[in-house]
Design a protein around this motif. Structure first.
Motif, mmCIF file in Angstrom:
data_model
loop_
_atom_site.group_PDB
_atom_site.id
_atom_site.type_symbol
_atom_site.label_atom_id
_atom_site.label_comp_id
_atom_site.label_asym_id
_atom_site.label_seq_id
_atom_site.Cartn_x
_atom_site.Cartn_y
_atom_site.Cartn_z
ATOM 1 N N ALA A 105 69.646 35.012 -4.681
ATOM 2 C CA ALA A 105 70.850 35.303 -5.481
ATOM 3 C C ALA A 105 72.023 34.472 -4.980
ATOM 4 N N LEU A 106 72.204 34.426 -3.662
ATOM 5 C CA LEU A 106 73.313 33.645 -3.094
ATOM 6 C C LEU A 106 73.185 32.177 -3.495
ATOM 7 N N ASN A 107 71.966 31.712 -3.493
ATOM 8 C CA ASN A 107 71.717 30.329 -3.852
ATOM 9 C C ASN A 107 72.088 30.054 -5.312
ATOM 10 N N PHE A 108 71.653 30.940 -6.211
ATOM 11 C CA PHE A 108 71.993 30.773 -7.628
ATOM 12 C C PHE A 108 73.503 30.837 -7.827
ATOM 13 N N LEU A 109 74.138 31.812 -7.161
ATOM 14 C CA LEU A 109 75.581 31.970 -7.351
ATOM 15 C C LEU A 109 76.337 30.753 -6.820
ATOM 16 N N SER A 110 75.825 30.148 -5.748
ATOM 17 C CA SER A 110 76.525 29.005 -5.145
ATOM 18 C C SER A 110 76.471 27.777 -6.038
ATOM 19 N N LYS A 111 75.345 27.619 -6.766
ATOM 20 C CA LYS A 111 75.234 26.364 -7.522
ATOM 21 C C LYS A 111 75.507 26.537 -9.017
ATOM 22 N N GLY A 112 75.792 27.762 -9.481
ATOM 23 C CA GLY A 112 75.975 27.990 -10.923
ATOM 24 C C GLY A 112 74.658 28.498 -11.480
ATOM 25 N N ALA A 113 74.642 29.773 -11.891
ATOM 26 C CA ALA A 113 73.359 30.451 -12.156
ATOM 27 C C ALA A 113 72.788 30.200 -13.540
ATOM 28 N N SER A 114 73.570 29.564 -14.427
ATOM 29 C CA SER A 114 73.007 29.306 -15.757
ATOM 30 C C SER A 114 72.123 28.056 -15.685
ATOM 31 N N PRO A 115 71.154 27.910 -16.596
ATOM 32 C CA PRO A 115 70.228 26.763 -16.509
ATOM 33 C C PRO A 115 70.957 25.419 -16.513
ATOM 34 N N SER A 116 72.149 25.362 -17.106
ATOM 35 C CA SER A 116 72.912 24.106 -17.140
ATOM 36 C C SER A 116 73.631 23.856 -15.811
ATOM 37 N N GLY A 117 73.563 24.830 -14.902
ATOM 38 C CA GLY A 117 74.290 24.711 -13.630
ATOM 39 C C GLY A 117 75.730 25.190 -13.748
ATOM 40 N N GLU A 118 76.080 25.696 -14.951
ATOM 41 C CA GLU A 118 77.432 26.254 -15.100
ATOM 42 C C GLU A 118 77.398 27.748 -14.775
ATOM 43 N N ASN A 119 78.586 28.371 -14.895
ATOM 44 C CA ASN A 119 78.630 29.819 -14.674
ATOM 45 C C ASN A 119 78.008 30.529 -15.866
ATOM 46 N N MET A 120 77.400 31.672 -15.596
ATOM 47 C CA MET A 120 76.890 32.496 -16.698
ATOM 48 C C MET A 120 78.054 33.272 -17.307
ATOM 49 N N ARG A 121 77.819 33.820 -18.492
ATOM 50 C CA ARG A 121 78.841 34.692 -19.107
ATOM 51 C C ARG A 121 78.754 36.101 -18.505
ATOM 52 N N GLY A 122 77.553 36.504 -18.143
ATOM 53 C CA GLY A 122 77.352 37.841 -17.588
ATOM 54 C C GLY A 122 76.631 37.769 -16.257
ATOM 55 N N ALA A 123 75.820 38.784 -15.995
ATOM 56 C CA ALA A 123 75.188 38.889 -14.671
ATOM 57 C C ALA A 123 73.694 38.575 -14.724
ATOM 58 N N MET A 124 73.190 38.053 -13.609
ATOM 59 C CA MET A 124 71.744 37.970 -13.419
ATOM 60 C C MET A 124 71.237 39.387 -13.113
ATOM 61 N N ILE A 125 70.009 39.665 -13.536
ATOM 62 C CA ILE A 125 69.347 40.912 -13.136
ATOM 63 C C ILE A 125 68.176 40.473 -12.257
ATOM 64 N N ILE A 126 68.175 40.930 -11.015
ATOM 65 C CA ILE A 126 67.204 40.408 -10.049
ATOM 66 C C ILE A 126 66.350 41.540 -9.471
ATOM 67 N N ASP A 127 65.049 41.306 -9.438
ATOM 68 C CA ASP A 127 64.121 42.259 -8.812
ATOM 69 C C ASP A 127 64.438 42.307 -7.313
ATOM 70 N N CYS A 128 64.777 43.502 -6.822
ATOM 71 C CA CYS A 128 65.265 43.595 -5.440
ATOM 72 C C CYS A 128 64.179 43.296 -4.406
ATOM 73 N N ARG A 129 62.902 43.296 -4.828
ATOM 74 C CA ARG A 129 61.837 42.990 -3.851
ATOM 75 C C ARG A 129 61.421 41.530 -3.902
ATOM 76 N N THR A 130 61.232 41.028 -5.142
ATOM 77 C CA THR A 130 60.663 39.673 -5.260
ATOM 78 C C THR A 130 61.718 38.593 -5.470
ATOM 79 N N GLY A 131 62.909 38.976 -5.903
ATOM 80 C CA GLY A 131 63.942 37.972 -6.199
ATOM 81 C C GLY A 131 63.781 37.358 -7.582
#
Ligand code: AMP
Length: 292
Positions: A105-131
């Motif tokens: 999650a930290l990695n996605f947030l650091s580089k821009g979590a949308s596929p284009s590398g930009e910011n998302m409009r909302g939130a990622m939903i992440i499986d707390c065990r597998t990521g």
């Protein structure tokens, strides 16, 4: 529109189809006009003038609204973003997030979590065990909506925050949003930092830990930000969780406690005093913080 009903008012401002700002409130009928004008004023005050402002008003009916008490707040004065992110990762792990999932999650947030590398409009939903990322639209993500402070709680929290040097409107809004998200079915924890280049603060929030705020979660001038919501997929009903986050109106009518601490050791002491916490969970948190 009935007189005793509540209304959800949402403002979204954009320029050349790019998001500029957004805000939302839940108010009674008498406050619709003044709230709309306040939100439009806010849209137009941004440095980047929007070319479209949309205001949506939805009648929420006259049934009782679900009410929540705001999460307790701890400000951790980690000196820089690197230390803040390390501590944030440890706190996430204490709340039940696997190390690998927190790091992803930290990695996605650091580089821009949308596929284009930009910011998302909302939130990622992440499986707390597998990521694993579970949101179906990786550019939009999931947007939590329909939450606000009651008038009385808003005044109380604004004063409490201002008394502690936190008068930025973003803090109050982020706390309301984090409180709603933390109560989502299956939600374990959340991490966020803003995409506003002038606003460096971020937080980790969960029902276990409260709202743990870091003044420097990124460097000034950095335009990359986002949110990650970690969920436990054991017995998880994705539809129910997303419906709650997006659609269920929630009014925050109670405020929590405020604490401040300077480093991991002090955070340990601070959490021991922090009554909202399950003592076992704070002990684990403190153990993991000792490692930093
Ligand atoms: P902000 O704190 O408003 O700067 O938002 C930071 C990031 O959080 C944005 O770039 C979005 O990815 C995400 N975000 C903003 N608002 C919401 C929301 N209502 N629900 C879920 N995620 C959001």
């Amino acid at each position: 529109m009935g007189e005793s009903n509540y209304y959800s008012i949402r403002m979204h401002a954009s320029r050349i189809n790019m998001h500029v700002s957004g805000a939302e409130r839940i108010v009674c009928a008498q406050k619709i006009e003044s709230t709309v004008s306040e939100l439009i004023g806010r849209a137009m005050r941004k440095d980047c003038t929007p070319d479209r402002v949309t205001v949506t008003i939805d009648d929420l009916g006259n049934g009782p609204l679900r009410t929540l008490k705001a999460l307790d707040i701890i400000t951790v004065n980690a000196p820089d973003s690197s230390e803040a992110r390390t501590m944030a990762s440890d706190i996430l792990q204490n709340a039940g997030v696997a190390e690998n999932a927190a790091l992803q999650a930290l990695n996605f947030l650091s580089k821009g979590a949308s596929p284009s590398g930009e910011n998302m409009r909302g939130a990622m939903i992440i499986d707390c065990r597998t990521g694993e990322r579970l949101e179906t639209d990786r550019a939009r993500g999931v947007r939590a909506s329909r939450f606000d402070w009651s008038d009385e709680a808003r005044e109380r929290i604004k004063k409490e925050l201002a008394d502690n040097g936190l008068s930025h409107f973003r803090t109050c809004e982020a706390l309301a949003l984090a409180t709603k998200i933390a109560h989502g079915p299956g939600v374990i924890a959340e991490i966020c930092w803003s995409d506003d280049p002038d606003y460096t603060a971020g937080y980790v929030a969960s029902l276990k830990t409260g709202y743990i705020r870091f003044p420097f979660m990124k460097q000034i001038g950095n335009k990359t930000g986002g949110r990650a919501i970690f969920v436990d997929r054991n017995g998880f009903d994705a539809r129910a969780s997303i419906d709650f986050l997006q659609d269920e109106p929630v009014l925050i009518d109670g405020t929590g406690k405020y604490n401040e601490c300077g480093d991991a050791i002090e955070l340990r002491r601070c959490l021991k005093r922090h009554s909202g916490l399950d003592p076992e969970s704070s002990d684990c948190l403190l153990e993991s913080l000792k490692k930093t």
